[in-house]
Scaffold this active site. Structure first.
Site, PDB file in Angstrom:
ATOM      1  CG  HIS A 172      13.074 -49.595-123.806  1.00 15.72           C
ATOM      2  ND1 HIS A 172      13.221 -48.405-124.487  1.00 15.72           N
ATOM      3  CD2 HIS A 172      14.275 -50.226-123.915  1.00 15.72           C
ATOM      4  CE1 HIS A 172      14.442 -48.318-124.980  1.00 15.72           C
ATOM      5  NE2 HIS A 172      15.108 -49.413-124.641  1.00 15.72           N
ATOM      6  CG  HIS A 193      17.970 -50.625-121.069  1.00 15.42           C
ATOM      7  ND1 HIS A 193      18.837 -49.578-121.275  1.00 15.42           N
ATOM      8  CD2 HIS A 193      17.407 -50.870-122.289  1.00 15.42           C
ATOM      9  CE1 HIS A 193      18.804 -49.212-122.542  1.00 15.42           C
ATOM     10  NE2 HIS A 193      17.937 -49.986-123.183  1.00 15.42           N
ATOM     11  CD  GLU A 194      15.716 -54.193-122.869  1.00 15.59           C
ATOM     12  OE1 GLU A 194      14.829 -53.752-123.620  1.00 15.59           O
ATOM     13  OE2 GLU A 194      16.932 -54.038-123.086  1.00 15.59           O
ATOM     14  N   GLY A 252      21.325 -57.891-126.243  1.00 11.47           N
ATOM     15  CA  GLY A 252      21.243 -58.196-124.827  1.00 11.47           C
ATOM     16  C   GLY A 252      19.814 -58.488-124.441  1.00 11.47           C
ATOM     17  CB  ALA A 253      17.180 -57.492-123.179  1.00 11.52           C
ATOM     18  CG  MET A 254      13.174 -56.565-128.704  1.00 16.30           C
ATOM     19  SD  MET A 254      13.739 -54.930-129.231  1.00 16.30           S
ATOM     20  CE  MET A 254      12.165 -54.108-129.482  1.00 16.30           C
ATOM     21  CD  GLU A 255      12.914 -51.785-126.726  1.00 19.11           C
ATOM     22  OE1 GLU A 255      12.928 -50.821-127.512  1.00 19.11           O
ATOM     23  OE2 GLU A 255      13.892 -52.527-126.540  1.00 19.11           O
ATOM     24  CG  ASN A 256       9.730 -57.854-128.032  1.00 18.30           C
ATOM     25  OD1 ASN A 256      10.002 -57.325-129.091  1.00 18.30           O
ATOM     26  ND2 ASN A 256      10.468 -58.828-127.506  1.00 18.30           N
ATOM     27  CD  GLU A 314      17.442 -48.542-127.201  1.00 18.83           C
ATOM     28  OE1 GLU A 314      17.696 -48.794-126.004  1.00 18.83           O
ATOM     29  OE2 GLU A 314      16.696 -49.254-127.893  1.00 18.83           O
TER      30      GLU A 314
END
Length: 991
Positions: A410, A406-407, A370-374, A429
């Site tokens: 993070h 959410h991201e 869905g997404a990535m918190e880089n 998470e």
């Protein structure tokens, strides 16, 4: 990372089941074999010795010589997947942790992608500053799918200030160990403890469409394909883009330089420092080329590094930018409007400033999750970031708000402070999932996001955690597949539920102060759950919330280090007002299977349970603080002055993570109250939902008589709120799916229809009302059309045909966005191949990601077997269906009662094609998730036998496969045990 489609490795190709015949040996042969055996033992001993943590003895030996001549060319390749023959059997991973003899301090990376050829490649140059903690003569570093040029490897000694000296360490040998994804560099001189060194490596990699590492993506404009390259490094794929110490513990700073054609742009974690025409370290692949140099990053883990090379456009608001392809950038407005609000809110909530000078959000056309918190550059699947007012359904807006929240959460929990190892993934998470509900409730208060937690998180994970094959929330993992496999609802939703429980028993103020202290103490470091427990305990004890002899660790270890959830059984003595409370692990179906039981032998565990409750007289569902603690005891007895005509309900707001069962009389009192249309809503929405979910699942587990659970559903005739209806429909749909192939299914269909009749008439088919009414309408219409409600079906077919009659249906769609999925699915289910083809054409022609997503779901609704088979075939052959969406296709088809066996047989018959489709380097856990999709509603014992045989032959069973088998066994056991009970009850209670 949010909304994963995480999907174990087969037996090692060198293992055989065939017994070899005994052969007689001559004495000479025996002696020769003995010598070889002894030499092999010595070699293995040396290898093990060398790959243990390097000792400080400067005479440490080098690695085993059997690897030394593995490669003869000047370029050392890491194979994408080691193979023995054409079947490409996957490797068997061993412990892949790096030695602790050294750690990285800083990376300087140059990446130059080449888009000019037919096969995209990139050249790389990495300089890693390391500090040696234990003297040794080899360096082990992660590298995977890269070709390292051995002639350009160098190691220099740095002085105390980190500056280079003239002293150079010579390389004796270097080679790969594929099973560990290690590049090993042996040195002639000793790397001395306490000193710093600079390792330089040059390499080449491929940019492929596998959604891992540095990969390619594309989109189409005016029939022209536009290419881009992006990264996805979590959990263990940074090593696919540059050699690195690819474990979260090894935090370092990163100086990143990205090459690009002048017509494109680049993005990375930090702001751009400058652009130059050329870099000495890596030549430009074409003349029309420049290099972007980015500011050095803060300390972070390798999996949070990110970069993108693309031709996207952006919107910005100060230090926040949102990026998308040019024809979709107008869909970024909502994400841009909420991101700055979220950052500001979290700075106040955590009491810690955002640690970077900028934040970018970018929507990638091909994205596995869905997404990535880089850190500073958050990547999204398009459907998780793009929203079009008036075109996308309101549920899509809620998704965007939740995923963006959410991201960004993070950036503190996961990025600023990172779990020491993936065993504590849930700290990442679980917290981000918990925080997304807190954040959305702040930025969109009318959505009641905190109220939706029970149905969106708690109930979702209760079903998985009730399986024997569930897993601990904090669990040891050693290899990439094990790591990928725990990106599941245990880490996300159970983690969030436990954090929510802590917040309730600590109080929000104490909880927030404890979190703030934790984040400040471990900023730019890694931590474990014990570090968090300590910070929260100090604050709780100093604030008087916990006594000095209690600790958060004492309470929480049972929840994180044990599998499953407890069932609290409440038995009232109506004469003396005593209540006996007993706890045991809740299991959906007991199993004697050795394979299942060996996954978890902890069947007698106990938990530290916070006890709270309210009564008919009190009606206090807001007070969630514990009145008692059940301190890891099997039972306790408490006294409470309650009239024997009053009900009692435990766990107000379902604040804590357990199910509750009552004695028969208390269930009767609760049911009687709910069936009073004037007073049923005196019980909170969350608890009405939980009573339904507990009763239904206790009946499924054969703990509560099904008549008690079904009696509870009678009250639904006057229920009007979303949260209880969402739960009720989910549970009734389970029974529906079990009975739908049975000759007496009409009884269930009739009863289910009478329950929703009143709310269906209230809501109607017109898209109106507030967001919760619109969500309720979606659930009710979905159920009504499924059950054959003529008005629902007629309206859906009419709306669909009006759309088909439009002169330009790709531009003009008269169907309300919130009703599209109901209309599409129902019309396709009751239509013919022309209706299916119409939807397929709309899928091919639309550029809107949210519309593509809806159509992919709806195309699986047909009842025509040949269309379902063709759809599955197209998911592998038609480029219009992106790899990221293959799972959506299989999920849609297998959710269809006619499609489930078709999807399962397709996977069985096309397993090698699927592996090839996703890339032989794809984690088996990813592929195994397909099996979970297509077996969720399996009720045929013959299919279960096929699944087990297929498991033995092809899948070599991971945890997810065991869960699929256990779920299918539970379905079959349910039918055998409860079919007649349900039918008998329905015959008596139809009204």
């Amino acid at each position: 990372m949010r909304d994963t489609f995480n999907m174990e490795h087969s037996r090692h190709p060198d293992s055989y089941d065939i017994k070899k015949p005994f052969m007689k040996l001559s004495r000479m042969t025996f002696l020769m074999l003995l010598v070889i055996f002894i030499c092999s033992l010595i070699a293995v001993a040396l290898l093990v010795y060398n790959f243990a943590v390097c000792p400080q003895d400067e005479s440490v030996r080098t690695c085993g010589s059997q690897y030394h001549n593995q490669f003869n060319s000047n370029v050392l390749p890491t194979s994408i997947l080691p193979v023995e023959d054409g079947d490409a059997e996957p490797i068997v991973y061993k412990d892949v942790r790096l030695p602790r003899s050294m750690k990285p301090m800083a990376y300087d990376i140059v990446i130059a992608p080449d888009f000019s050829g037919e096969n995209f490649t990139f050249k790389g140059d990495v300089a890693v500053e390391i500090q040696v903690d234990q003297s040794c003569t080899n360096i082990s570093i992660h590298s995977w799918t890269l070709k390292i040029n051995r002639n350009h490897t160098s190691i220099k000694v740095l002085n105390d200030n980190g500056e280079g000296t003239d002293e150079e360490i010579t390389v004796k040998n270097q080679y790969f160990i594929d099973e560990k994804q290690f590049l090993v560099i042996e040195t002639n001189e000793v790397l001395e403890a306490g000193k710093k060194y600079l390792i330089k490596l040059k390499y080449v990699g491929q940019i492929i469409d596998n959604l891992q590492g540095f990969y390619k993506s594309s989109y189409t404009v005016d029939n022209q394909t536009k290419w881009l390259a992006s990264t996805q490094f979590q959990a263990t794929d940074a090593r696919r883009a540059f050699p690195c110490f690819d474990e979260p513990e090894f935090k370092a700073t990163f100086k990143i330089t990205l090459g690009r054609p002048k017509s494109m742009i680049t993005l990375s974690n930090m702001p751009l420092e400058k652009t130059v025409q050329q870099i000495d370290r890596v030549p430009a692949p074409t003349k029309d080329y420049v290099f972007d140099i980015y500011q050095e990053s803060v300390k972070m883990s390798t999996y949070l590094v990110a970069f993108v090379v693309c031709d996207f456009k952006n919107n910005s608001d100060g230090n926040v930018g949102v990026w998308a392809r040019a024809d979709a950038v107008q869909s970024t407005d909502y994400a841009l409007s909420i991101a700055p609000k979220i950052l500001k809110f979290l700075e106040g909530f955590f009491g810690v400033k955002y640690p970077l000078p900028k934040t970018d959000l970018i929507a990638i056309p091909d994205f596995a999750f869905g997404a990535m918190e880089n850190f500073g550059l958050i990547t999204f699947r398009e459907t998780a970031m793009l929203y079009d007012e008036g075109v996308s359904a309101i549920g899509k807006k809620m998704t965007v708000a939740a995923v963006v929240s959410h991201e960004i959460a993070h950036q503190w929990f996961g990025n600023l402070v990172t779990p020491h190892w993936w065993s504590d993934l849930w700290l990442n998470e679980g917290f981000a999932t918990f925080m997304e509900h807190i954040i959305v409730d702040h930025i969109e208060p009318t959505w009641k996001s905190k109220d939706l937690f029970v149905v969106n998180e708690l109930h979702q994970v209760f079903s998985l955690d009730a399986l024997i094959s569930s897993h601990k929330i904090s669990i040891e993992v050693q290899n990439p597949d094990q790591i990928n496999e725990i990106f599941d609802s245990i880490s996300y939703s159970k983690g969030a539920s436990l954090i929510r429980s802590m917040e309730n028993f600590l109080t929000m103020d104490v909880f927030k102060r404890g979190l703030s202290n934790y984040l400040k103490e471990f900023s730019f470091q890694t931590a474990t759950q014990n570090d968090l427990w300590h910070a929260l305990t100090l604050e709780a004890v100093s604030s008087g919330v916990l006594s000095a002899n209690m600790s958060v660790k004492e309470i929480m270890d049972g929840w994180t280090l044990q599998t499953g959830l407890p069932l609290l059984t409440v038995t009232r003595n109506y004469e003396n007002n005593e209540m006996k409370l007993e706890q045991k692990r809740f299991i959906l179906i007991e199993s004697n299977s050795t394979e299942v039981l060996k996954l978890n032998t902890e069947m007698d565990q106990l938990w530290f349970i916070p006890i709270s409750y309210t009564t008919k007289r009190e009606l206090d569902f807001e007070n969630t603080k514990p009145s008692y603690w059940m301190k890891a005891k099997k039972s306790i007895t408490i006294n409470q002055d309650i009239d024997n005509t009053e009900w009692i309900i435990f766990n107000p707001q379902v604040a804590h993570y357990y199910r509750v069962n009552y004695d028969a009389e208390n269930w009767k009192l609760i049911t009687k109250h709910l069936n009073d249309p004037q007073h049923y809503n005196e019980i909170s929405q969350a608890n009405r939902a939980q009573l339904m979910d507990d009763a239904m699942n206790l009946a499924r587990a054969d703990i509560l008589d099904y008549s008690v659970a079904m009696d509870l559903t009678k009250y639904l005739k006057h229920e009007i709120d979303y949260v209880p209806w969402k739960t009720a429909i989910s549970n009734l749909f389970y029974i529906d799916s079990m009975l739908i192939r049975m000759p007496d299914y009409h009884l269930m269909k009739q009863y289910f229809t009478t329950r929703i009749e009143n709310i269906y008439n209230q809501l109607g088919f017109e898209d109106r009302g507030d967001i919760l009414q619109k969500m309720s309408r979606h659930e009710i219409l979905r159920a009504a059309c499924h059950l054959g409600n003529r008005d629902c079906i007629a309206n859906s077919i009419r709306e669909y045909h009006l759309w088909k009659m439009e002169a330009n249906p790709d531009i003009n769609n008269p169907i309300s966005p919130n009703l599209k999925l109901i209309v599409y699915c129902t019309a396709i289910r009751h239509g013919d191949h022309e209706d299916w083809d119409f939807a397929w054409d709309r899928f091919l022609n639309t550029s809107m990601s949210s519309e593509k997503e809806l159509l992919l779901q709806a195309l699986g609704c047909t009842r025509e077997p040949w269309l379902l088979s063709r759809y599955l075939e197209r998911s592998l052959e038609n480029e219009a269906i992106r790899k990221q969406d293959t799972f959506r296709v299989f999920s849609s088809v297998s959710s269809n009662v006619w499609g489930q066996p078709i999807a399962f047989n397709f996977i069985k018959n096309n397993w090698k094609r699927l592996r090839q489709h996703f890339g032989l380097g794809s984690p088996m856990s990813t592929l195994n998730s397909l099996i979970k999709f297509v077996t969720k509603r399996m009720t045929d014992p013959n299919q279960l036998d096929d699944l087990k045989r297929f498991d033995d032959k092809e899948l070599k069973a991971g945890r997810s496969l065991k869960q699929a088998i256990e779920q299918a066994e539970a379905n079959i056991a349910w039918l055998n045990k409860n079919h007649k009970k349900i039918v008998d009850w329905l015959k008596v209670n139809l009204d």
